[in-house]
Design an enzyme around this catalytic site. Structure first.
Site, mmCIF file in Angstrom:
data_model
loop_
_atom_site.group_PDB
_atom_site.id
_atom_site.type_symbol
_atom_site.label_atom_id
_atom_site.label_comp_id
_atom_site.label_asym_id
_atom_site.label_seq_id
_atom_site.Cartn_x
_atom_site.Cartn_y
_atom_site.Cartn_z
ATOM 1 N N GLY A 27 0.795 -1.213 0.000
ATOM 2 C CA GLY A 27 0.000 0.000 0.000
ATOM 3 C C GLY A 27 0.832 1.270 0.000
ATOM 4 O O GLY A 27 0.391 2.300 -0.486
ATOM 5 N N ASP A 138 9.565 -6.226 13.562
ATOM 6 C CA ASP A 138 8.628 -6.719 12.550
ATOM 7 C C ASP A 138 9.163 -7.974 11.872
ATOM 8 O O ASP A 138 9.000 -8.155 10.669
ATOM 9 C CB ASP A 138 8.351 -5.632 11.511
ATOM 10 C CG ASP A 138 7.080 -5.917 10.686
ATOM 11 O OD1 ASP A 138 6.187 -6.619 11.206
ATOM 12 O OD2 ASP A 138 7.001 -5.457 9.539
#
Length: 424
Positions: A27, A138
């Protein structure tokens, strides 16, 4: 590693790197396969112009500064970057191979021995990062690339200095991948400690050996509730008995109950040696097991200097857009449905189909031919009446010749794929 052709709207080059194809998208950004003027392949990460604002640019600049400080054999190295460019971009070492998520989806879970080797290797890599005062924050299957020289960790876009409460995120927001996120990170606790990366590594190892993650839910708020609820245990179904105690400890709800990375390395080593295998042997087996097949590498990044042969339909790379599970901006439980900043590709479950490897073509038996010299042009002189004239060397859209045989053949394959799949 999927390589899709460039679109007509993609740039031809960035920062001196010639772009050859797309290898990831989300995105907020796009990742390209590029090549330096000297022929060095690189992964070029670019922020989409539509989402570039002051905060995005600041976060991107932080990622660049953090990458400058990170070193290690299992960390994809930073090659160059420009956070002030329009659009901002950074170039890192290109790892030729699939990520762990794609490998498990296509080929199935790893054996326990290789999972222990993966755990020891990644734990050492994270320990190196922690020694430099950083946390990854992450780690997930999509951020572990299985290259020809072993696994490497990528994407330090969320990395922060340990014990730092500074953040570029808005109040009451959580950034990360919920399915691999420890409870304290999902709650928004600050500061995070190295135990957060230990939990994420446990989730990666769980996925490697079973094909599923600790928690799975279709609704993001339900998933956050599962992760943060101390009474909801992680799904450890399918974990082999010898790995179960270690993964149970690594995925403990309380950060203080998780082992340190050094202990993880030692326990993985003990599991490997209990099977009569040395740690170095197990790592070589892991690399051999996960390396891309030679036929796949030839399609993606051939290195022979001979002209590219005609491409049969079965040899073409899969052009399905590859969107690695990426950073997602989400709100804590109870908040309205969030809008992710990057698409978070769901991990495959235990029932996900695994694509079989392509069948090898059947050819008549013949005496083995001597191995060709990869750095020499074939010396056999073709019959002028029978052989077609050699194709001209491909050029980039800027009119310059590509920098190496690897780039020339890769670009030629990508153009053939694009022409075959284009609607015009």
């Amino acid at each position: 590693m999927h390589i899709a052709p460039l679109s007509p709207h993609d740039p031809a080059e960035l920062g001196g790197f010639e772009l050859l194809g797309r290898i990831g998208q989300g995105g907020m950004g796009q990742v390209y396969l590029g090549e330096s003027p000297g022929g060095e392949p690189a992964a070029i990460k670019v922020i989409k112009p539509s989402v570039v604002d002051s905060e995005t640019r600041q976060r991107f600049a932080q990622e660049v500064e953090i990458l400058k400080t990170i070193w290690g054999a299992r960390i994809a190295a930073l090659l160059d970057a420009d956070a002030e460019a329009d659009p901002p971009w950074l170039a890192t070492e290109y790892i030729e191979g699939p990520d762990l998520s794609r490998h498990v989806t296509r080929h199935g879970a790893l054996p326990p021995l290789l999972t222990a080797s993966l755990g020891a290797t990644l734990a050492e890599a994270l320990a190196t990062v922690h020694k430099q005062g950083l946390l990854h924050r992450d780690l997930k299957p999509a951020n572990v690339l299985l290259g020809p020289n072993g696994p490497k960790v990528i994407d330090f876009g969320l990395a922060v200095f340990a014990e730092s409460s500074a953040s570029l995120t808005a109040p009451n927001t959580v950034v990360g991948t919920p399915s691999c996120m420890p409870p304290e990170q999902a709650r928004g606790d600050r500061p995070l400690t190295p135990a957060a990366d230990v939990y994420a590594l446990g989730a990666v190892m769980l996925f490697a050996v079973t094909g599923h993650l600790p928690y799975q839910a279709a609704n993001i708020n339900v998933l956050f509730h599962q992760v943060t609820d101390p009474d909801t245990a992680p799904d450890l179904s399918g974990v082999p008995d010898d790995l179960l105690p270690l993964l149970t400890a690594m995925l403990a709800h309380r950060a203080g109950d998780r082992p340190a990375l050094g202990e993880v390395v030692q326990r993985c080593r003990t599991l490997i040696e209990a099977q009569g295998v040395k740690v170095a042997q197990a790592r070589r087996r892991l690399t051999t097991h996960t390396a891309a097949p030679a036929s796949e590498r030839e399609v993606l990044l051939p290195t022979v200097l001979a002209p590219a042969p005609p491409v049969a339909p079965g040899d073409l790379p899969d052009t399905e857009p590859y969107a690695p599970a990426a950073t997602t901006l989400v709100l804590p439980p109870g908040a309205p449905e969030p809008t992710p900043t990057l698409v978070d590709r769901p991990a495959p479950g235990p029932g996900s189909p695994v694509a079989p490897p392509p069948a090898a073509p059947t050819t008549p038996a013949s005496p083995p031919a001597p191995a060709p010299d990869a750095d020499a042009v074939p010396k056999a002189e073709p019959d002028p009446a029978a052989a077609p004239a050699p194709a001209p060397r491909p050029r980039s859209r800027s009119g310059q010749r590509l920098h190496s045989a690897q780039a020339r053949i890769t670009a030629q394959r990508l153009r053939e794929v694009y022409a075959a799949s284009s609607a015009f």
